[in-house]
Design a protein around this motif. Structure first.
Motif, PDB file in Angstrom:
ATOM      1  N   SER A 152     -10.947 -27.261   2.445  1.00  0.00           N
ATOM      2  CA  SER A 152     -11.696 -26.183   3.259  1.00  0.00           C
ATOM      3  C   SER A 152     -12.792 -26.732   3.943  1.00  0.00           C
ATOM      4  CB  SER A 152     -11.878 -25.165   2.342  1.00  0.00           C
ATOM      5  OG  SER A 152     -10.753 -24.839   1.383  1.00  0.00           O
ATOM      6  N   TYR A 153     -12.971 -26.087   5.034  1.00  0.00           N
ATOM      7  CA  TYR A 153     -14.470 -26.400   5.803  1.00  0.00           C
ATOM      8  C   TYR A 153     -15.473 -26.195   4.965  1.00  0.00           C
ATOM      9  CZ  TYR A 153     -11.793 -27.133  10.126  1.00  0.00           C
ATOM     10  OH  TYR A 153     -10.940 -27.742  11.010  1.00  0.00           O
ATOM     11  N   ASP A 154     -16.639 -26.763   4.820  1.00  0.00           N
ATOM     12  CA  ASP A 154     -17.835 -26.619   4.249  1.00  0.00           C
ATOM     13  C   ASP A 154     -18.919 -26.557   5.027  1.00  0.00           C
ATOM     14  OD1 ASP A 154     -20.102 -27.033   2.674  1.00  0.00           O
ATOM     15  OD2 ASP A 154     -19.465 -29.037   1.759  1.00  0.00           O
ATOM     16  N   PRO A 155     -19.288 -25.157   4.991  1.00  0.00           N
ATOM     17  CA  PRO A 155     -20.661 -24.842   5.834  1.00  0.00           C
ATOM     18  C   PRO A 155     -21.937 -25.635   5.894  1.00  0.00           C
ATOM     19  CG  PRO A 155     -19.797 -22.969   4.432  1.00  0.00           C
ATOM     20  CD  PRO A 155     -19.011 -24.105   4.095  1.00  0.00           C
ATOM     21  N   ALA A 156     -22.038 -26.228   4.673  1.00  0.00           N
ATOM     22  CA  ALA A 156     -23.210 -26.999   4.608  1.00  0.00           C
ATOM     23  C   ALA A 156     -22.981 -28.266   5.491  1.00  0.00           C
ATOM     24  CB  ALA A 156     -23.525 -27.395   2.982  1.00  0.00           C
TER      25      ALA A 156
END
Lengths: 176, 220
Positions: free
Chosen positions: A81-85
């Protein structure tokens, strides 16, 4: 021929220039320029000007491209999944690039260099992946300029970015 | 006005740039930027380098960062020995490839393991990070097959960058002995590069010690 025979690191791009084998895209650009360039405007001989081009090339590989790859590739190729960090790290790199373009129409000064060719391949790829360029005024005007001034841009990059997007869409659809 | 190098000894790229200055034979005024104290984020440093990284080199009116760009600049501007970064396009291309391998492959794979340990409270080394590093060490071993140095039989700036990187992970305690060419080349570099012990080994050991002190037991 198996690529691993000419490049033990088996990466693309790799070139074969009459038996001289070379990989790493930015090393290839520099080689083509040094070996076949008609003048030095893409990669100035003056060490101070050249160092700026080099810095931008390493910035692309080690920071800008690296952070985008770190964000998108695990999603595209490994079902993560996309990692906001990681997105935050990209934004930070984009802020740096934006500031480098504040007083400079091209990545390394007042005309097109190898640095622009490398950086535009990165930026155009992430744009088509949906990265929002709208907060970056300098980058957007640079991008438009490079598309117009890099010879053969559409043929060499523009249309292939679309193919990349197609491939990504297929990979992501197969995972669902 | 002399040449100033903003430097932090535990940083492998920073040591790589300093080693390049040593082999080129140019005196640099070394200014320490302590990354553990976040000195790189001071306004006066960001004014010099908006990316606020070490190493950063200031030579008169020019500011250069990225260790590899610094090494190339120093060799092009100050080296008497042209074999450190030859102008022949093919010879130079091999050196450039090795420099980009350090920047894009070897160093990031080490950084992925060590940065979270040093700065983010991580105390583990994960298998998913070990494998890519072993692969990169394997590539370097192949590059060195039949060669004394990474780009052929002469010392070049590519050796400076790569040996700074490798000596750091070796000092952490990573076993590089399965890579016989790499091990022998590290020893060769330590003899061939002037001032190696002070300019590189001390910082590499400080890096190794810092990482080890934060790792849980049995990680290596």
């Amino acid at each position: 021929m198996a690529i691993s025979k000419i490049n033990p690191q088996h990466t693309v791009p790799t070139i074969d220039d009459n038996g001289f084998h070379l990989w790493e895209s930015r090393a290839i650009m520099i080689y083509l320029q040094n070996q076949y360039g008609k003048n030095d405007s893409l990669y100035p001989r003056d060490p101070k000007k050249r160092a700026v081009v080099d810095q931008r090339l390493y910035f692309d590989l080690g920071t800008l491209y690296a952070r985008f790859a770190d964000y998108y590739y695990p999603v595209i190729f490994a079902g993560a999944s996309y990692d906001p960090a990681k997105l935050e790290k990209i934004n930070e790199a984009m802020d740096i690039f934006e500031s480098l373009l504040a007083n400079s129409p091209y990545a390394a000064g007042d005309h097109l260099t190898l640095a622009d060719l490398s950086l535009v391949a990165s930026i155009s790829t992430w744009e088509i992946m949906g990265y929002d360029l709208s907060p970056y005024k300098n980058i957007r005007s640079w991008y438009a300029k490079v598309k117009q001034t890099a010879p053969g841009y559409e043929e060499a990059n523009g249309k292939n970015v679309l193919l990349f997007k197609q491939l990504v869409d297929e990979l992501l659809a197969n995972k669902k | 006005m002399g040449v100033t190098l903003y430097h932090y000894p535990i940083s492998a790229p920073s040591r790589g740039a300093l080693l390049a200055a040593k082999v080129v034979g140019v005196d640099v005024d070394v200014q320490i930027v302590d990354l553990f104290k976040k000195e790189q984020l001071k306004a006066e440093f960001i004014k010099i380098n908006p990316q606020h990284t070490v190493p950063t080199l200031v030579d008169g009116d020019v500011v250069i960062w990225d260790s590899h760009a610094i090494a190339a600049y120093l060799a092009s501007t100050y080296a008497k020995d042209k074999s450190l970064y030859p102008s022949d396009p093919k010879e130079r291309a091999v050196i450039d490839q090795r420099l980009y391998f350090d920047c894009g492959t070897l160093h990031p794979r080490i950084r992925t393991i060590c940065f979270p340990v040093l700065f983010r409270g991580e105390d583990q080394i994960y298998d998913e990070h070990k494998t890519p590093l072993e692969e990169a060490l394997g590539f370097l071993d192949v590059f060195l097959e039949g060669n004394d140095f990474v780009a052929g039989n002469k010392l070049t700036i590519a050796d400076c960058s790569l040996v700074a990187t490798i000596s750091g992970i070796a000092a952490v305690g990573w076993n590089i002995s399965p890579y016989a060419n790499v091990s022998a080349w590290v020893s060769r570099c330590s003899l061939a590069i002037p001032g190696y012990a002070e300019a590189n080994q001390e910082g590499a050991e400080a890096f190794g010690k810092a990482v080890r002190s934060k790792l849980a037991p049995g990680q290596l």
